[in-house]
Write a protein that holds these residues in place. Structure first.
Motif, mmCIF file in Angstrom:
data_model
loop_
_atom_site.group_PDB
_atom_site.id
_atom_site.type_symbol
_atom_site.label_atom_id
_atom_site.label_comp_id
_atom_site.label_asym_id
_atom_site.label_seq_id
_atom_site.Cartn_x
_atom_site.Cartn_y
_atom_site.Cartn_z
ATOM 1 N N VAL A 46 4.984 6.508 -5.280
ATOM 2 C CA VAL A 46 4.934 5.619 -4.124
ATOM 3 C C VAL A 46 3.856 4.552 -4.286
ATOM 4 O O VAL A 46 3.958 3.455 -3.727
ATOM 5 C CB VAL A 46 4.726 6.418 -2.823
ATOM 6 N N LEU A 47 2.807 4.857 -5.051
ATOM 7 C CA LEU A 47 1.790 3.878 -5.434
ATOM 8 C C LEU A 47 1.490 4.058 -6.907
ATOM 9 O O LEU A 47 1.345 5.193 -7.391
ATOM 10 C CB LEU A 47 0.507 4.055 -4.615
ATOM 11 N N ALA A 48 1.402 2.947 -7.619
ATOM 12 C CA ALA A 48 1.155 3.016 -9.055
ATOM 13 C C ALA A 48 -0.205 3.635 -9.331
ATOM 14 O O ALA A 48 -1.185 3.377 -8.625
ATOM 15 C CB ALA A 48 1.235 1.620 -9.664
ATOM 16 N N ALA A 49 -0.262 4.441 -10.387
ATOM 17 C CA ALA A 49 -1.516 5.058 -10.822
ATOM 18 C C ALA A 49 -1.496 5.124 -12.342
ATOM 19 O O ALA A 49 -0.623 5.767 -12.925
ATOM 20 C CB ALA A 49 -1.682 6.462 -10.241
ATOM 21 N N GLY A 50 -2.410 4.431 -12.977
ATOM 22 C CA GLY A 50 -2.507 4.482 -14.433
ATOM 23 C C GLY A 50 -1.650 3.460 -15.158
ATOM 24 O O GLY A 50 -2.030 3.006 -16.239
ATOM 25 N N ARG A 51 -0.518 3.098 -14.567
ATOM 26 C CA ARG A 51 0.381 2.182 -15.263
ATOM 27 C C ARG A 51 1.288 1.481 -14.260
ATOM 28 O O ARG A 51 1.718 2.086 -13.267
ATOM 29 C CB ARG A 51 1.230 2.969 -16.266
ATOM 30 N N VAL A 52 1.558 0.218 -14.497
ATOM 31 C CA VAL A 52 2.552 -0.511 -13.706
ATOM 32 C C VAL A 52 3.692 -0.884 -14.634
ATOM 33 O O VAL A 52 3.495 -1.132 -15.830
ATOM 34 C CB VAL A 52 1.966 -1.769 -13.043
ATOM 35 N N ARG A 53 4.910 -0.944 -14.070
ATOM 36 C CA ARG A 53 6.083 -1.142 -14.914
ATOM 37 C C ARG A 53 6.994 -2.283 -14.460
ATOM 38 O O ARG A 53 7.998 -2.542 -15.101
ATOM 39 C CB ARG A 53 6.872 0.169 -15.002
ATOM 40 N N TYR A 54 6.655 -2.945 -13.359
ATOM 41 C CA TYR A 54 7.417 -4.144 -12.976
ATOM 42 C C TYR A 54 6.614 -4.959 -11.989
ATOM 43 O O TYR A 54 5.752 -4.438 -11.272
ATOM 44 C CB TYR A 54 8.790 -3.790 -12.406
ATOM 45 N N VAL A 55 6.890 -6.258 -11.967
ATOM 46 C CA VAL A 55 6.264 -7.152 -10.993
ATOM 47 C C VAL A 55 6.801 -6.783 -9.609
ATOM 48 O O VAL A 55 8.015 -6.775 -9.378
ATOM 49 C CB VAL A 55 6.578 -8.621 -11.313
ATOM 50 N N GLY A 56 5.891 -6.482 -8.700
ATOM 51 C CA GLY A 56 6.294 -6.071 -7.366
ATOM 52 C C GLY A 56 6.082 -4.600 -7.093
ATOM 53 O O GLY A 56 6.274 -4.149 -5.955
ATOM 54 N N GLU A 57 5.660 -3.833 -8.097
ATOM 55 C CA GLU A 57 5.429 -2.409 -7.872
ATOM 56 C C GLU A 57 4.228 -2.226 -6.939
ATOM 57 O O GLU A 57 3.172 -2.809 -7.142
ATOM 58 C CB GLU A 57 5.171 -1.694 -9.204
ATOM 59 N N PRO A 58 4.340 -1.408 -5.890
ATOM 60 C CA PRO A 58 3.227 -1.227 -4.951
ATOM 61 C C PRO A 58 2.014 -0.569 -5.614
ATOM 62 O O PRO A 58 2.150 0.419 -6.347
ATOM 63 C CB PRO A 58 3.814 -0.313 -3.878
ATOM 64 N N VAL A 59 0.832 -1.141 -5.334
ATOM 65 C CA VAL A 59 -0.413 -0.553 -5.837
ATOM 66 C C VAL A 59 -1.382 -0.225 -4.695
ATOM 67 O O VAL A 59 -2.331 0.538 -4.882
ATOM 68 C CB VAL A 59 -1.108 -1.466 -6.867
ATOM 69 N N ALA A 60 -1.160 -0.803 -3.516
ATOM 70 C CA ALA A 60 -2.029 -0.522 -2.362
ATOM 71 C C ALA A 60 -1.318 -0.975 -1.104
ATOM 72 O O ALA A 60 -0.362 -1.767 -1.152
ATOM 73 C CB ALA A 60 -3.375 -1.235 -2.494
ATOM 74 N N VAL A 61 -1.784 -0.462 0.052
ATOM 75 C CA VAL A 61 -1.276 -0.924 1.335
ATOM 76 C C VAL A 61 -2.465 -1.212 2.245
ATOM 77 O O VAL A 61 -3.393 -0.406 2.347
ATOM 78 C CB VAL A 61 -0.299 0.100 1.973
ATOM 79 N N VAL A 62 -2.455 -2.400 2.845
ATOM 80 C CA VAL A 62 -3.522 -2.842 3.736
ATOM 81 C C VAL A 62 -3.029 -2.723 5.168
ATOM 82 O O VAL A 62 -1.916 -3.163 5.488
ATOM 83 C CB VAL A 62 -3.927 -4.292 3.437
ATOM 84 N N VAL A 63 -3.857 -2.140 6.045
ATOM 85 C CA VAL A 63 -3.490 -1.959 7.445
ATOM 86 C C VAL A 63 -4.553 -2.638 8.300
ATOM 87 O O VAL A 63 -5.752 -2.377 8.149
ATOM 88 C CB VAL A 63 -3.392 -0.467 7.807
ATOM 89 N N ALA A 64 -4.104 -3.520 9.202
ATOM 90 C CA ALA A 64 -5.045 -4.292 10.025
ATOM 91 C C ALA A 64 -4.478 -4.476 11.423
ATOM 92 O O ALA A 64 -3.337 -4.099 11.710
ATOM 93 C CB ALA A 64 -5.335 -5.639 9.373
ATOM 94 N N GLU A 65 -5.285 -5.086 12.278
ATOM 95 C CA GLU A 65 -4.901 -5.252 13.672
ATOM 96 C C GLU A 65 -3.692 -6.157 13.842
ATOM 97 O O GLU A 65 -2.927 -6.021 14.790
ATOM 98 C CB GLU A 65 -6.081 -5.800 14.478
ATOM 99 N N ASP A 66 -3.527 -7.121 12.952
ATOM 100 C CA ASP A 66 -2.346 -7.975 13.016
ATOM 101 C C ASP A 66 -1.952 -8.387 11.609
ATOM 102 O O ASP A 66 -2.693 -8.166 10.643
ATOM 103 C CB ASP A 66 -2.578 -9.197 13.903
#
Length: 769
Positions: A103-123
């Protein structure tokens, strides 16, 4: 202008004028889309994605982003309580579990657009600003862009390398038959990568109950029950404690509603922050994150008899499945085999399909998955073979169809593919209906006349068999509540007219007017389950389950009325809006509380014959194909609601035109997706729709279910590519031999007209209109 040949009245479904036309609530602004869902106190989420196609993920530095105003959390793989992956729903092949997506990349990415983090904010604005300050450090590795054994780089450290799946099939003595065939043609054909591209992008809203024991979700659309089960497993909940609420869906086309990384990330973010979280995908993000349809390459050998009859087919198919195995496992590779044989009676076949991992967005099912592509490859090769053997292309097909006397016909593949059963249908008679209805000979005469005037005009033909109705089982609830018949189904209304169809079945079975029927769809709760909204299955499975549920409800009602009136249940009759016994009328409103559960099971899909005939003209100065006329005939079984069926088939035909002539997702040599807006990914407009689009619903009747229905949502797509490609090849004369790849974009057509077949086969990074 659109012509439509309707079935004889005895085959047409019950009409319920009081049932509202499908889509009324959407046209009047009454629909509730996921973007309209606003839960009090909800935070906004933005997903940070890989900017590299392949590389070692060295670090995700979120320190600065976490300090920004309004930010409530920045989550990376380091914060995951345990490794979490996207599960394979079906058709898992050996070794495939090692290639699923985290669900989140760890150690390796394999395509442009692969999720690496999610930011949560007030808006959303604060979340987007913070996402810009998440530093993703990647050590680039060479991307794998071409599927096949020649790739130097491995995306996965496993013995199979970049092979995600392989199916090998063989039936009969293919090589012996090819050696003795009068003509053998060998062709390599290709199709490009595209996607379903719904009008509404994906979105999710997740909210937890106080204490975190119950999860509510808005946005699930396709596999509502499966998604609920996966969420329950991910978060350690009982299935009954995950509620997927119904929302309106602005198009699905196979790609909406699969299990994606965001289906975990958004509920997880809501659990971590203790507040509801909302995520709405933007269009650029959609292009890199949504499932794509695979690029395919076929290497075909066809053997024909002297009279043009098809004898044997040998094929190797390579599918570019992108960076990871997703929910449908190896299904697309298996479908490439099943779809390739078409409506023909081959003496022998040998087909191997291999799915390869590449540094591109993972793929999944797009409307009529790989069916248009496989039909194009086979039917294009048949036209080439017909020219070689000197027999009319229509005659080659006519002499090779599965005869009506062979029904039910068992399609045997041998090896890794299971047998298929064509239960019904008169393919030769249906073919003659297509030839007559399309005016094939008249079209050819008009073509010849216009050619004599110097125009580039062509006529093309393509036949197919459309499968529908996978999933095996469906369960619905039927009951009487407040004097109204209520049907509950977890299947989703995604534009196909499900709720109107349910009302039609209830009316036909119980005699209840449509305005007295309520349909609750797309909500996963309780024991009501769906196998999903896919494979044109809902009329088959939901419709028949509703019929069963209504019959059981009627039996309960008869029993209740019999006891009330002192008669035998057999003496109770269903009449309009109620029941009657011994001269006494009992309205459904007097039977509140009655319930029944309807189940429909069928392990085999249905199959329907279909075909397209196209008349095209080519403008050599602008390198533009104009599809002037398109005639389509298909066996969709009994059409319960003919206007909806025609709408589905018509929409599918236009979708198929887009895939055939315009739509392509192009990557550069670094694995960067270039098709990131509607300037680069072209869609068919009103001017691209043929001036004459003729649709004929063949009067088939499915013998495998009580309603006699088959699927309709995908049949319109399947044959368009073959018919248009063959028509373009016919129009181009000697240059037409180079028509071996879709889409036939202006750039590709320009290359064909210049006699540059190599350039015509190449992927076009910037198609122009």
């Amino acid at each position: 202008m659109t012509d439509a040949a309707v079935l004889p009245r005895e085959h047409v479904g019950v009409r319920v004028p009081s049932a509202p036309p499908h889509g009324t609530e959407l046209l009047t602004g009454e629909g509730l889309f996921v973007g309209d869902v606003h839960v009090p106190g909800a935070l906004a989420a933005v997903v940070v994605r890989s900017h590299e196609a392949h590389g070692r993920l060295l670090a995700v530095d979120a320190a600065r982003a976490r300090r920004m105003s309004g930010v409530r959390a920045v989550l990376t793989a380091a914060e995951l309580p345990r490794p979490t992956v996207i599960p394979i729903r079906s058709f898992e092949r050996p070794g495939m579990a090692a290639t699923v997506q985290p669900v989140l990349a760890a150690g390796r990415v394999r395509y442009v657009g692969e999720p690496v983090a999610v930011v949560v904010a007030e808006d959303a604005a604060a979340a987007e600003d913070a996402a810009e300050h998440v530093v993703v450090e990647i050590d680039p590795l060479p991307p794998v862009l071409v599927p096949g054994p020649g790739a130097e780089q491995r995306l996965f450290d496993r013995p199979e390398g970049n092979v995600l799946c392989r199916y090998e099939t063989a039936r009969g003595e293919v090589e012996r038959i090819l050696e003795r065939a009068a003509v053998v043609v060998e062709e390599e054909l290709r199709t490009g990568r595209h996607t379903g591209l719904p009008l509404e992008t994906r979105g999710l809203v997740a909210a937890w109950s106080p204490g975190g024991g119950r999860l509510e979700l808005w946005g699930a659309a396709k596999f509502v029950s499966f998604n609920r089960d996966v969420l329950a497993s991910w978060f350690g909940l009982d299935e009954q404690d995950v509620v997927c609420h119904r929302v309106s869906v602005g198009g699905m086309f196979g790609v909406r509603g699969e299990v994606y990384p965001e289906d975990f990330l958004i509920p997880w973010a809501a659990r971590v922050t203790g507040r509801p979280v909302r995520w709405i995908e933007d269009r650029r993000e959609h292009f890199v994150a949504i499932n794509h349809a695979p690029e395919l390459r076929w290497r075909l050998r066809l053997g024909l008899a002297r009279d043009g009859r098809l004898l044997a087919l040998a094929a190797a198919v390579d599918l570019d499945l992108g960076a990871y195995a997703r929910g449908n496992g190896g299904r697309l590779a298996l479908l490439a085999i099943e779809e390739l044989v078409g409506p023909y009676r081959w003496d022998a076949t040998s087909i191997v399909a291999t799915g390869w991992a590449t540094s591109k967005t993972p793929v999944g099912s797009v409307r009529a998955p790989v069916a248009l592509e496989s039909t194009f490859a086979r039917e294009r090769a048949i036209d080439i073979a017909a020219a070689r053997v000197g027999v009319d292309p229509a005659e080659v097909r006519r002499r090779s169809l599965v005869p009506a006397s062979a029904m039910p016909f068992t399609r045997r593949f041998g090896g890794d593919a299971h047998n298929l059963v064509y239960a019904d249908g008169d393919f030769p008679a249906f073919f003659e209906r297509l030839v007559a209805g399309s005016g094939l000979e008249e079209l050819r005469a008009r073509r010849d006349l216009r050619r004599s005037r110097g125009e580039l005009v062509g006529v093309g033909l393509g036949l197919f068999v459309a499968h529908s109705g996978l999933g095996g089982e469906e369960q619905v609830g039927v009951g009487v509540r407040n004097g109204r018949v209520v049907v509950e189904t977890a299947a989703s209304e995604v534009g196909q007219g499900l709720e109107r169809t349910v009302r039609l079945v209830v009316s036909e079975t119980l005699g209840v007017p449509g305005e007295s029927v309520d349909v609750v769809s797309g909500e996963a709760r309780g024991s009501v389950r769906t196998a999903g909204t896919y494979s044109s299955r809902l009329t088959i499975f939901v419709g028949n389950a509703v019929r069963v549920g209504c019959e059981l409800l009627a039996a309960e009602a008869r029993q209740a009325v019999a006891e009330r009136c002192g008669v035998a249940p057999g003496d109770v009759a269903l009449v309009d809006a109620g029941l009657e016994a011994d001269g006494r009328f009992v309205a459904w409103s007097e039977l509140d509380g009655l319930t029944a559960s309807g189940v429909h099971r069928d392990p085999q899909p249905t199959f329907g014959f279909g075909g397209d005939v196209a008349l095209v003209s080519v403008d050599p100065a602008c390198a533009i194909v104009t599809v002037e006329e398109l005639a389509l005939a298909c066996d969709c079984g009994r059409p319960l609601d003919p206007p909806s069926v025609f709408g589905q088939v018509r929409g599918g035909a236009v979708h198929g035109l887009g895939v055939t002539l315009l739509e392509e997702l192009c990557y550069d040599e670094d694995g960067q997706l270039l098709s990131l807006s509607f300037l680069d990914y072209l869609l068919p407009g009103c001017a691209d729709v043929p001036a004459r689009l003729r649709i004929e619903l063949l009067d088939g009747w499915a013998t495998t279910n009580a309603l006699g229905v088959k699927g309709a949502g995908e049949a319109g797509v399947v044959g368009v590519g073959a018919a248009v490609a063959n028509a373009v090849a016919d129009a181009l004369g000697s240059f037409g031999a180079g028509v071996r790849r879709l889409p036939l974009s202006p750039a590709a057509l320009d290359a064909l007209l210049a006699g540059d077949a190599g350039r015509a086969d190449a992927r076009r990074p910037r198609p122009v209109r």
